[in-house]
Motif scaffolding. Structure first.
Motif, PDB file in Angstrom:
ATOM      1  N   PRO A  40       0.782  -1.236   0.000  1.00  0.00           N
ATOM      2  CA  PRO A  40       0.000   0.000   0.000  1.00  0.00           C
ATOM      3  C   PRO A  40       0.811   1.281   0.000  1.00  0.00           C
ATOM      4  N   THR A  45      -5.063   4.497   3.100  1.00  0.00           N
ATOM      5  CA  THR A  45      -5.907   3.391   3.565  1.00  0.00           C
ATOM      6  C   THR A  45      -6.748   3.754   4.784  1.00  0.00           C
ATOM      7  N   THR A  46      -6.317   4.752   5.553  1.00  0.00           N
ATOM      8  CA  THR A  46      -7.145   5.170   6.687  1.00  0.00           C
ATOM      9  C   THR A  46      -8.284   6.078   6.241  1.00  0.00           C
ATOM     10  N   PRO A  49     -10.850   2.752   2.884  1.00  0.00           N
ATOM     11  CA  PRO A  49     -10.506   1.384   3.280  1.00  0.00           C
ATOM     12  C   PRO A  49     -10.187   0.475   2.090  1.00  0.00           C
ATOM     13  N   GLY A  51      -8.181   1.338  -0.163  1.00  0.00           N
ATOM     14  CA  GLY A  51      -6.776   1.603  -0.472  1.00  0.00           C
ATOM     15  C   GLY A  51      -6.559   2.096  -1.887  1.00  0.00           C
TER      16      GLY A  51
END
Length: 205
Positions: A40, A45-46, A49, A51
């Motif tokens: 990633p 990604t936070t 989700p 990514g």
């Protein structure tokens, strides 16, 4: 606003073209992001989700992701009407053309992943050709059924298709998508001369 961004992504480019066309570029901070499903890296990604990029942080709510969602939000924010109003003539054609362009970009990106994420001896040529056939069918449909729609006033379908065709040149130029599609090729020449397209031309990162 904050846009997670990479110059090589055709989906990010869609958003960038909309920002240019709607006069909102100065309202956005660009945050470089790079990675893949296997690694990633700096992908948000936070925030998303899944990514993936683009992802758009906005002060009034949750982070938006998927280029269609972000473009629709930016269009509404600016009142630019790149998307037809619900029930307006041509609404479904515009949305279908945008989906076609996005599908072409999906297939083209998956071809890149097939060669970049697998060792050379594990690449499956049949997968590459299956993805390219999706693109070829779409090109044929555009040439035979959709040119009158592409020739109309600017809307999101034009933006998406211009980005899709440029991405084919960027990553799969040896395939020569223009062969057998002269009307589409001529449209592409005119559309990519727009200032927003010139300013966002994809480049290697």
């Amino acid at each position: 606003m904050r846009l997670y961004h990479n110059d090589a992504s055709p989906f990010v480019r869609k958003v960038m073209v909309v920002l240019h066309e709607t006069g909102q570029l100065a309202d956005v901070e660009l945050v470089h992001a790079k990675g893949s499903a296997l690694s990633p890296g700096s992908l948000p990604t936070t925030r998303n989700p899944l990514g993936k990029i683009p992802a758009l942080d906005r002060p009034e709510g949750a982070t938006l992701y998927d280029s269609r969602v972000i473009c629709r939000y930016l269009d509404a924010r600016a009142g630019a009407r790149l998307y037809p109003a619900p029930g307006h003539s041509g609404e479904w054609e515009v949305l279908t053309l945008e989906a076609t362009a996005d599908g072409m970009m999906d297939a083209a990106v998956l071809m890149v992943y097939e060669t970049r994420l697998r060792p050379a001896d594990k690449v499956i040529p049949e997968i590459l050709e299956a993805q390219w056939r999706k693109i070829e069918r779409s090109l044929d449909a555009l040439e035979t059924r959709w040119m009158s729609h592409l020739s109309g006033p600017l809307n999101i379908a034009h933006v998406a298709m211009g980005c899709a065709l440029d991405y084919l040149d960027f990553r799969h130029g040896t395939r020569d998508w223009r062969a057998g599609h002269p009307e589409l090729a001529a449209w592409h020449v005119g559309f990519t001369a727009r200032e927003s397209m010139v300013a966002t031309m994809p480049r290697q990162i």
